[in-house]
Design a protein around this motif. Structure first.
Motif, PDB file in Angstrom:
ATOM      1  N   GLN A  66       0.851  -1.183   0.000  1.00  0.00           N
ATOM      2  CA  GLN A  66       0.000   0.000   0.000  1.00  0.00           C
ATOM      3  C   GLN A  66       0.889   1.237   0.000  1.00  0.00           C
ATOM      4  O   GLN A  66       2.109   1.148  -0.100  1.00  0.00           O
ATOM      5  N   GLY A  67       0.284   2.405   0.085  1.00  0.00           N
ATOM      6  CA  GLY A  67       1.062   3.635   0.160  1.00  0.00           C
ATOM      7  C   GLY A  67       1.706   4.012  -1.159  1.00  0.00           C
ATOM      8  O   GLY A  67       1.242   3.639  -2.241  1.00  0.00           O
ATOM      9  N   SER A  68       2.827   4.754  -1.083  1.00  0.00           N
ATOM     10  CA  SER A  68       3.441   5.323  -2.278  1.00  0.00           C
ATOM     11  C   SER A  68       3.986   4.258  -3.216  1.00  0.00           C
ATOM     12  O   SER A  68       4.046   4.475  -4.437  1.00  0.00           O
ATOM     13  N   VAL A  73      -0.921  11.871   1.817  1.00  0.00           N
ATOM     14  CA  VAL A  73      -2.209  11.473   1.263  1.00  0.00           C
ATOM     15  C   VAL A  73      -3.064  12.692   0.908  1.00  0.00           C
ATOM     16  O   VAL A  73      -3.873  12.644  -0.031  1.00  0.00           O
ATOM     17  N   ILE A  74      -2.880  13.813   1.610  1.00  0.00           N
ATOM     18  CA  ILE A  74      -3.602  15.036   1.249  1.00  0.00           C
ATOM     19  C   ILE A  74      -3.081  15.588  -0.065  1.00  0.00           C
ATOM     20  O   ILE A  74      -3.856  15.934  -0.976  1.00  0.00           O
ATOM     21  N   SER A  87      -4.087  16.448  -5.627  1.00  0.00           N
ATOM     22  CA  SER A  87      -3.450  16.445  -6.947  1.00  0.00           C
ATOM     23  C   SER A  87      -4.250  15.602  -7.935  1.00  0.00           C
ATOM     24  O   SER A  87      -4.459  16.001  -9.088  1.00  0.00           O
ATOM     25  N   ALA A  88      -4.705  14.429  -7.484  1.00  0.00           N
ATOM     26  CA  ALA A  88      -5.461  13.549  -8.375  1.00  0.00           C
ATOM     27  C   ALA A  88      -6.803  14.169  -8.758  1.00  0.00           C
ATOM     28  O   ALA A  88      -7.263  14.038  -9.896  1.00  0.00           O
ATOM     29  N   HIS A  89      -7.446  14.856  -7.806  1.00  0.00           N
ATOM     30  CA  HIS A  89      -8.691  15.555  -8.132  1.00  0.00           C
ATOM     31  C   HIS A  89      -8.444  16.628  -9.194  1.00  0.00           C
ATOM     32  O   HIS A  89      -9.248  16.810 -10.118  1.00  0.00           O
ATOM     33  N   ILE A  96     -11.403  17.082   3.603  1.00  0.00           N
ATOM     34  CA  ILE A  96     -10.834  16.460   2.401  1.00  0.00           C
ATOM     35  C   ILE A  96     -11.216  14.990   2.481  1.00  0.00           C
ATOM     36  O   ILE A  96     -10.541  14.190   3.136  1.00  0.00           O
ATOM     37  N   PRO A  97     -12.334  14.596   1.859  1.00  0.00           N
ATOM     38  CA  PRO A  97     -12.813  13.225   2.011  1.00  0.00           C
ATOM     39  C   PRO A  97     -11.858  12.209   1.390  1.00  0.00           C
ATOM     40  O   PRO A  97     -11.229  12.464   0.361  1.00  0.00           O
ATOM     41  N   ASN A  98     -11.762  11.062   2.034  1.00  0.00           N
ATOM     42  CA  ASN A  98     -11.055   9.925   1.461  1.00  0.00           C
ATOM     43  C   ASN A  98     -11.913   9.388   0.317  1.00  0.00           C
ATOM     44  O   ASN A  98     -13.050   8.972   0.553  1.00  0.00           O
TER      45      ASN A  98
END
Length: 404
Positions: A57-59, A261-262, A267-269, A301-303
């Motif tokens: 998981q993670g980066s 994660v923020i 960034s993805a949004h 900032i919703p997951n």
């Protein structure tokens, strides 16, 4: 001049190449968690009958891992061990952690690992030999997809990623020692799939291009068998750059630095399918704060994989964290904006070297090459959008992308 925007892209590409961890690190992580999974399935394993599965998981899962600022630091490989034939009715968080811990300690001893197993708040930690320069966090987990789906649907939230949800252990939870359905929740697979969906078209296109390139040289390859880590999208590159900028800016105040994660979620949004690193980075910097929602005095900032979880929940308890995020964002806009408007490699370097690290940016300049500080043309790089001017206009939150 027409070639200069292309050179901004070349410089950013060189920065990312210097930041990127070697492909062997991804292979090393994959080998390590597969080895652990094989151990959990051996004949005399205490957890074999519970169908354990280990995944990263993670980066490392997202393809956004970067080299540590200090080359002596270790890589942190985050993994989960999910026992798919157990439920929260069978045992407590403590009992699950002890059950998995016995097998982790046995693995450690069987493999002759010298550094002792450590226990973290949510996980067990295996420290590999000094030469390997990494450690693995193993979070014990149980399936929680069906319950999570019901929970989100009842709350009229997006449940499309819910079925891969898990329940995890946390020794600081009041219910840690109790057999109860009230466990901490997580969903690294769901989050990974959401992140991948934000760059799916570009990722598929780049995979095809790599496969065609390999096939043209007589190498057998297919898109289906190609690991994601073999290609890098502009979104992943932008996240890597922003994480390093953040790391350097908060090297003296690590408790205040915006969590990865923020940065990754916003960034993805904000990413809109740009084909270049510069295009992705500028779009992200211009728009990422539009996806920070406000609920009265609280930032939200919703997951994306669990919209009931707020990644910014600590901002309310410690307003300095919110201030630090917006301070970082202003600085990142200023630094990368100056780099985008630069006319020489030297001025590009100067624009970002303070926050990115002079060693890193100097190596990037050498990758691009130079001629008395003047930019060199690179025909293979696609043109970049016009240079940015980040305004200070009030932000109106947008609906996060990927939500119903």
């Amino acid at each position: 001049m027409a070639g200069w925007d292309e050179q901004v892209e070349s410089f950013l590409q060189a920065l990312v190449e210097e930041l990127a961890i070697p492909e062997t690190r991804y292979q090393q992580a994959e080998t390590s968690y597969k080895s652990l999974g094989d151990w959990f399935h051996r004949d005399d394993s205490r957890i074999r009958d519970f169908d354990p599965v280990v995944h990263v998981q993670g980066s490392f899962r997202l393809g956004t891992a970067i080299r540590p600022i200090n080359e002596a630091e270790e890589y942190d490989v985050d993994s989960v061990c999910e026992l798919r034939k157990l439920t929260k009715a069978h045992l407590s968080q403590l009992e699950l952690k002890q059950l998995l811990g016995h097998e982790v300690h046995a693995y450690h001893d069987a493999k002759g690992m010298t550094k002792p197993v450590r226990e973290g708040r949510r996980c067990w930690i295996l420290d590999y030999a000094d030469g390997a320069q990494f450690h693995m966090d193993i979070v014990p987990a149980l399936p929680n997809g069906a319950e999570q789906k019901v929970l989100l649907e009842r709350a009229q939230q997006d449940a499309r990623w819910a079925l891969t949800a898990i329940a995890i252990t946390d020794r600081e939870e009041p219910t840690y020692r109790l057999r109860t359905p009230d466990w901490p929740r997580s969903n690294p697979k769901g989050y990974g799939e959401w992140f991948k969906s934000r760059m799916a078209a570009v990722l598929a296109r780049r995979k095809r291009m790599l496969v065609e390139s390999l096939q043209s040289r007589g190498v057998r390859a297919s898109v289906e068998a190609m690991p994601d880590y073999r290609v890098r999208t502009p979104l992943q590159a932008a996240v890597m750059l922003l994480k390093r900028h953040r790391d350097s800016m908060f090297v003296r105040d690590p408790d205040l630095k915006p969590i990865s994660v923020i940065i990754t979620t916003l960034s993805a949004h904000a990413y809109n399918g740009e084909e270049t690193i510069a295009g992705a980075l500028l779009s992200v910097l211009e728009n990422m704060d539009r996806y920070i929602l406000r609920s009265e005095t609280k930032y939200v900032i919703p997951n994306p994989s669990d919209p009931l979880e707020n990644f910014a929940d600590k901002w309310e308890k410690d307003p300095r964290k919110a201030q630090a995020f917006f301070q970082w964002l202003r600085q990142a806009r200023e630094d990368f904006g100056r780099a985008a408007r630069a006319t020489t490699l030297q001025t590009m370097n100067e624009a970002v070297s303070v926050r990115m690290g002079t060693g890193l940016t100097d190596r990037a300049v050498r990758r691009v090459g130079g001629n008395g500080g003047r930019l060199l043309r690179t025909a293979s790089v696609a043109p970049v959008a016009a240079t940015p001017a980040f305004g200070n206009t009030p932000r109106v939150p947008s609906t996060p992308k990927g939500f119903a």
